[in-house]
Write an enzyme that holds these catalytic residues in place. Sequence first.
Site, PDB file in Angstrom:
ATOM      1  N   HIS A 191      58.776  32.760  35.801  1.00  0.00           N
ATOM      2  CA  HIS A 191      57.818  32.631  35.063  1.00  0.00           C
ATOM      3  C   HIS A 191      57.019  31.588  34.795  1.00  0.00           C
ATOM      4  O   HIS A 191      55.672  31.937  33.911  1.00  0.00           O
ATOM      5  CB  HIS A 191      58.114  33.687  33.642  1.00  0.00           C
TER       6      HIS A 191
HETATM    7  C1  UD1 Z   1      56.253  32.045  26.976  1.00  0.00           C
HETATM    8  C2  UD1 Z   1      56.516  30.444  26.771  1.00  0.00           C
HETATM    9  C3  UD1 Z   1      57.548  30.503  27.657  1.00  0.00           C
HETATM   10  C4  UD1 Z   1      58.864  30.824  27.737  1.00  0.00           C
HETATM   11  C5  UD1 Z   1      58.578  32.352  27.896  1.00  0.00           C
HETATM   12  C6  UD1 Z   1      59.744  33.203  27.583  1.00  0.00           C
HETATM   13  C7  UD1 Z   1      54.715  29.938  25.906  1.00  0.00           C
HETATM   14  C8  UD1 Z   1      53.755  28.532  26.481  1.00  0.00           C
HETATM   15  N1  UD1 Z   1      55.590  29.546  26.682  1.00  0.00           N
HETATM   16  O1  UD1 Z   1      55.222  32.192  28.106  1.00  0.00           O
HETATM   17  O2  UD1 Z   1      58.291  28.788  27.123  1.00  0.00           O
HETATM   18  O3  UD1 Z   1      59.573  30.580  28.566  1.00  0.00           O
HETATM   19  O4  UD1 Z   1      57.212  33.236  27.308  1.00  0.00           O
HETATM   20  O5  UD1 Z   1      59.194  34.817  28.267  1.00  0.00           O
HETATM   21  O6  UD1 Z   1      55.132  30.307  24.782  1.00  0.00           O
HETATM   22  N2  UD1 Z   1      52.470  39.221  28.745  1.00  0.00           N
HETATM   23  C9  UD1 Z   1      52.018  40.482  29.016  1.00  0.00           C
HETATM   24  N3  UD1 Z   1      52.928  42.016  27.848  1.00  0.00           N
HETATM   25  C10 UD1 Z   1      54.226  40.370  27.318  1.00  0.00           C
HETATM   26  C11 UD1 Z   1      53.446  38.963  27.109  1.00  0.00           C
HETATM   27  C12 UD1 Z   1      53.293  38.310  27.691  1.00  0.00           C
HETATM   28  O7  UD1 Z   1      51.740  40.715  29.427  1.00  0.00           O
HETATM   29  O8  UD1 Z   1      54.319  41.558  26.781  1.00  0.00           O
HETATM   30  C13 UD1 Z   1      51.393  38.403  30.071  1.00  0.00           C
HETATM   31  C14 UD1 Z   1      50.211  38.198  29.200  1.00  0.00           C
HETATM   32  O9  UD1 Z   1      49.342  38.297  30.870  1.00  0.00           O
HETATM   33  C15 UD1 Z   1      50.230  37.069  28.896  1.00  0.00           C
HETATM   34  C16 UD1 Z   1      51.396  36.489  30.202  1.00  0.00           C
HETATM   35  O10 UD1 Z   1      52.010  36.988  30.029  1.00  0.00           O
HETATM   36  O11 UD1 Z   1      48.946  36.811  29.126  1.00  0.00           O
HETATM   37  C17 UD1 Z   1      51.670  34.844  29.768  1.00  0.00           C
HETATM   38  O12 UD1 Z   1      52.737  35.178  28.774  1.00  0.00           O
HETATM   39  P1  UD1 Z   1      52.373  34.225  27.309  1.00  0.00           P
HETATM   40  O13 UD1 Z   1      53.190  34.456  26.356  1.00  0.00           O
HETATM   41  O14 UD1 Z   1      51.344  33.212  27.375  1.00  0.00           O
HETATM   42  O15 UD1 Z   1      53.488  33.299  27.865  1.00  0.00           O
HETATM   43  P2  UD1 Z   1      55.076  33.209  29.018  1.00  0.00           P
HETATM   44  O16 UD1 Z   1      54.061  32.948  30.058  1.00  0.00           O
HETATM   45  O17 UD1 Z   1      54.939  34.899  28.552  1.00  0.00           O
HETATM   46  N1  UDP Z   2      66.205  37.934  29.931  1.00  0.00           N
HETATM   47  C1  UDP Z   2      66.271  39.288  29.701  1.00  0.00           C
HETATM   48  N2  UDP Z   2      65.319  40.185  30.808  1.00  0.00           N
HETATM   49  C2  UDP Z   2      65.015  39.523  31.899  1.00  0.00           C
HETATM   50  C3  UDP Z   2      65.028  38.098  31.739  1.00  0.00           C
HETATM   51  C4  UDP Z   2      65.453  38.045  31.227  1.00  0.00           C
HETATM   52  O1  UDP Z   2      67.082  40.034  29.209  1.00  0.00           O
HETATM   53  O2  UDP Z   2      65.024  40.708  32.817  1.00  0.00           O
HETATM   54  C5  UDP Z   2      66.746  36.729  29.314  1.00  0.00           C
HETATM   55  C6  UDP Z   2      67.832  35.754  29.415  1.00  0.00           C
HETATM   56  O3  UDP Z   2      68.986  36.654  30.114  1.00  0.00           O
HETATM   57  C7  UDP Z   2      68.197  34.833  28.823  1.00  0.00           C
HETATM   58  C8  UDP Z   2      66.115  34.979  28.344  1.00  0.00           C
HETATM   59  O4  UDP Z   2      65.768  35.881  28.498  1.00  0.00           O
HETATM   60  O5  UDP Z   2      68.850  35.195  28.142  1.00  0.00           O
HETATM   61  C9  UDP Z   2      65.623  33.526  28.899  1.00  0.00           C
HETATM   62  O6  UDP Z   2      64.579  33.815  28.500  1.00  0.00           O
HETATM   63  P1  UDP Z   2      63.402  33.732  29.601  1.00  0.00           P
HETATM   64  O7  UDP Z   2      63.379  33.111  31.073  1.00  0.00           O
HETATM   65  O8  UDP Z   2      62.288  34.339  29.537  1.00  0.00           O
HETATM   66  O9  UDP Z   2      62.490  32.302  28.795  1.00  0.00           O
HETATM   67  P2  UDP Z   2      62.779  30.505  28.745  1.00  0.00           P
HETATM   68  O10 UDP Z   2      64.529  30.896  28.414  1.00  0.00           O
HETATM   69  O11 UDP Z   2      62.281  30.175  29.459  1.00  0.00           O
HETATM   70  O12 UDP Z   2      62.162  30.262  27.816  1.00  0.00           O
END
Ligand code: UD1
Ligand code: UDP
Length: 357
Positions: A203
Amino acid sequence: MAIVSIVGARPQFIKASPLSLELRRRHREILVHTGQHYDHGMSDIFFKDLGIPAPDYHLGIGSGSHGAQTGGMLSAIEQVLEKERPQAVIVYGDTNSTLAGALAAVKLHIPVAHIEAGLRSFNRSMPEEINRVVADHVSTWLFTPSATSRDQLAQEGISSGVHVVGDIMYDALLMHLERAEQRSRILHRLELAPKSYYLATIHRAENTDSQDRLTRLFGTLNRLERPVILPIHPRTSQKLREYRIEPGPNVRCLDPLGYLDMLNIQKEAACVLTDSGGVQKEAYYLEVPCITLRTETEWIETTTAGWNRVCGTDEEQILAAVAELGKSRPSHPNLYGDGDTARRIVQILGEALQSNG
Ligand code: UD1
Ligand code: UDP
């Protein structure tokens, strides 16, 4: 004592689960959900499955560019803090919710506690690196998972308020693993035998926002000798559609999983391939070899312990690492504490706030 905790993204709900419980034994916690993640499978499911108290404030900020999203949160969090006037604000990790929470608080002269302080990738093109550096430099209490992160802070001139307390995600895993083993039917539902598959998550912006890298990654996953299960982050599914990339016959994409299913499917994987921070650590705790699909990691101890290989998106490196990992079983010390992180944080915060009056 009133303490505001800020969460917004999936891993922050998981981290809040053990801490909220411990915090509420002694203090009044006011839980703020920024709304950064909002899909049921990215947010509500964690509150329900992990018994996290419902947020006192849901700010509903949602997705957007970094400026729009962080700015929206900053302004909305400020209003909550003005109203509640807490003694401290807790922020977790390195997301835009972390940055907004830390900035809103420090500008109002409310002390900030940063959980997962001192981690560095040394790659400033990552949004997370900027967020964590800023959060660390405005925080009063810096709770680090290891001595390495404490030493990093010292190198940046921060030594006061730094406490090595271990990893809050280890607390979460220990708290929920048994229930996951008892309740999750994920292997049965997917008709998977233990250790017959690899688990992948992708992601990070650095992988998803490049068509070339994402295409190469899926190409590599299709060359692995076992099927790959990929619970897919909404960001990644959107990019696959945008770039018209087909996942391929060896990759089975699923909707994002709840935490209990995720723990179970990780535990039984032959190997994990991921660009997630949290998943790298969980693979270690569950004694599953990990390949990190990035060019660096903040969780460096997992690599020196021999359980995690940083391979970027280099196909040959990934294939060679998958073939090699798991052949031997390195020793498995407790790298990030013993699962007592929440209690330690609450004790340190409580004592500090008491002495501040
Ligand atoms: C964010 C964090 C990242 C973290 C990740 C955990 C930042 C800059 N990044 O990344 O560090 O590892 O969360 O998962 O804060 N979207 C949906 N539904 C949702 C959420 C997001 O459709 O519920 C889609 C949207 O198109 C959005 C994109 O995902 O623009 C990215 O979401 P965003 O919260 O900006 O960043 P993540 O990639 O989720
Ligand atoms: N996780 C989850 N379901 C998923 C993918 C990840 O519950 O489909 C959990 C995972 O076990 C871990 C956390 O989400 O506890 C990690 O989050 P993510 O990878 O979104 O973000 P990061 O840790 O890279 O910031």
